[in-house]
Design an enzyme around this catalytic site. Structure first.
Site, mmCIF file in Angstrom:
data_model
loop_
_atom_site.group_PDB
_atom_site.id
_atom_site.type_symbol
_atom_site.label_atom_id
_atom_site.label_comp_id
_atom_site.label_asym_id
_atom_site.label_seq_id
_atom_site.Cartn_x
_atom_site.Cartn_y
_atom_site.Cartn_z
ATOM 1 N N PHE A 1 0.852 -1.183 0.000
ATOM 2 C CA PHE A 1 0.000 0.000 0.000
ATOM 3 C C PHE A 1 0.893 1.240 0.000
ATOM 4 C CE2 PHE A 1 -4.507 0.877 0.624
ATOM 5 C CZ PHE A 1 -4.509 2.245 0.843
ATOM 6 N N HIS B 1 1.283 -6.155 6.560
ATOM 7 C CA HIS B 1 0.292 -6.210 5.487
ATOM 8 C C HIS B 1 0.909 -6.583 4.144
ATOM 9 C CE1 HIS B 1 -2.772 -4.279 8.092
ATOM 10 N NE2 HIS B 1 -1.721 -3.664 8.602
ATOM 11 N N HIS C 1 -2.245 -11.755 4.212
ATOM 12 C CA HIS C 1 -2.205 -11.364 5.622
ATOM 13 C C HIS C 1 -3.609 -11.323 6.222
ATOM 14 C CE1 HIS C 1 -2.889 -7.510 3.540
ATOM 15 N NE2 HIS C 1 -3.569 -7.178 4.632
ATOM 16 N N ASP D 1 -5.836 -9.097 8.910
ATOM 17 C CA ASP D 1 -5.935 -7.867 9.685
ATOM 18 C C ASP D 1 -6.475 -8.176 11.080
ATOM 19 O OD1 ASP D 1 -5.113 -6.292 7.581
ATOM 20 O OD2 ASP D 1 -7.110 -5.536 7.089
ATOM 21 N N HIS E 1 -6.117 -2.833 13.658
ATOM 22 C CA HIS E 1 -5.826 -2.126 12.403
ATOM 23 C C HIS E 1 -6.870 -1.056 12.113
ATOM 24 C CE1 HIS E 1 -4.432 -1.353 8.398
ATOM 25 N NE2 HIS E 1 -5.453 -1.938 7.805
ATOM 26 N N HIS F 1 -14.346 -2.423 6.536
ATOM 27 C CA HIS F 1 -13.607 -2.778 7.754
ATOM 28 C C HIS F 1 -14.444 -2.474 8.998
ATOM 29 C CE1 HIS F 1 -9.935 -2.930 5.208
ATOM 30 N NE2 HIS F 1 -9.447 -3.679 6.168
ATOM 31 N N GLU G 1 -6.503 -10.742 3.239
ATOM 32 C CA GLU G 1 -6.309 -9.917 2.043
ATOM 33 C C GLU G 1 -5.052 -10.361 1.303
ATOM 34 O OE1 GLU G 1 -8.328 -5.827 3.837
ATOM 35 O OE2 GLU G 1 -6.218 -6.242 4.233
#
Length: 210
Positions: free
Chosen positions: A19, A49, A53, A55, A59, A161, A173
């Site tokens: 990201f 991440h 992974h 979360d 997070h 989320h 993800e």
């Protein structure tokens, strides 16, 4: 017949996409095999991440649990892989309903790419929050996706989320589902017991059901 195994984790290396602004994978050698040293030992730096992974609530909620505190049950057991290829930017119920039946397992993984990208995808497909709500209503405890986030990359509110926070769902993800036919499998994707982290890499695999 032997059970078939699919590795649905992308390889992790220095070129793995992250990201924007996140910490990429890097590695250095602290010791190498040589006279007087019998082993190679490395040190790695990465965001949790990177790659496939899980979360943690930490997070997306300031008072959320760290990944090491989560029960492992959600990350292990029957799941359904659903294909919704090139249906973005948001996965709506009509993209999934062809595979929704009364015997839906409590884990759902969605394939959105015809072929997983090798670089960052700013236009990644994500779950519409109302889709997550409907899956939770059906008893789903974990959702997964083959993109970097269940929310659009540009989102600042992280609506999906926030749905999983409120409904107590877990999430995976950055899966790679290119070779996986639609259908039901056993999921094995255990996070590390990181007691202060907001996420954890997983080695995610699918196995044919017995």
């Amino acid at each position: 017949m032997a059970q078939q195994l699919w590795d649905i984790s992308p390889p992790i290396h220095s070129a793995s996409p992250v990201f924007p602004g996140d910490t990429p994978y890097s590695q250095q050698w602290c010791a190498t095999i040589a006279p007087g040293c019998p082993v190679n030992v490395s040190a790695i730096t990465l965001s949790p991440h990177v790659g496939a992974h899980a979360d943690a609530p930490l997070h997306y909620a300031p008072d959320g649990a760290a990944i090491g505190a989560l029960d492992l049950e959600s990350f292990l057991g029957p799941c359904r892989v659903i294909h919704a290829i090139a249906q973005g930017p948001l996965l709506r119920w009509q993209h999934l309903e062809h595979a929704i039946t009364a015997d839906l397992p409590p884990r759902v993984l969605v394939r959105t790419y015809a072929q997983a990208p090798t670089g960052w995808d700013d236009g990644l497909a994500a779950y519409a929050p109302e889709t997550v709500e409907r899956l939770a209503d059906l008893g789903v405890r974990l959702i997964g996706i083959d993109t970097a986030s269940i929310d659009p990359a540009s989102s600042k509110t992280l609506d999906s989320h926030q749905v999983i926070r409120r409904r107590g769902l877990r999430v995976l993800e950055n899966l790679v589902l290119d070779a996986v036919p639609e259908g039901d499998y056993e999921l094995i994707a255990l996070p590390l017991k990181l007691t202060q982290a907001d996420a954890s890499p997983v080695r995610a695999v699918l196995r044919t059901l017995r």
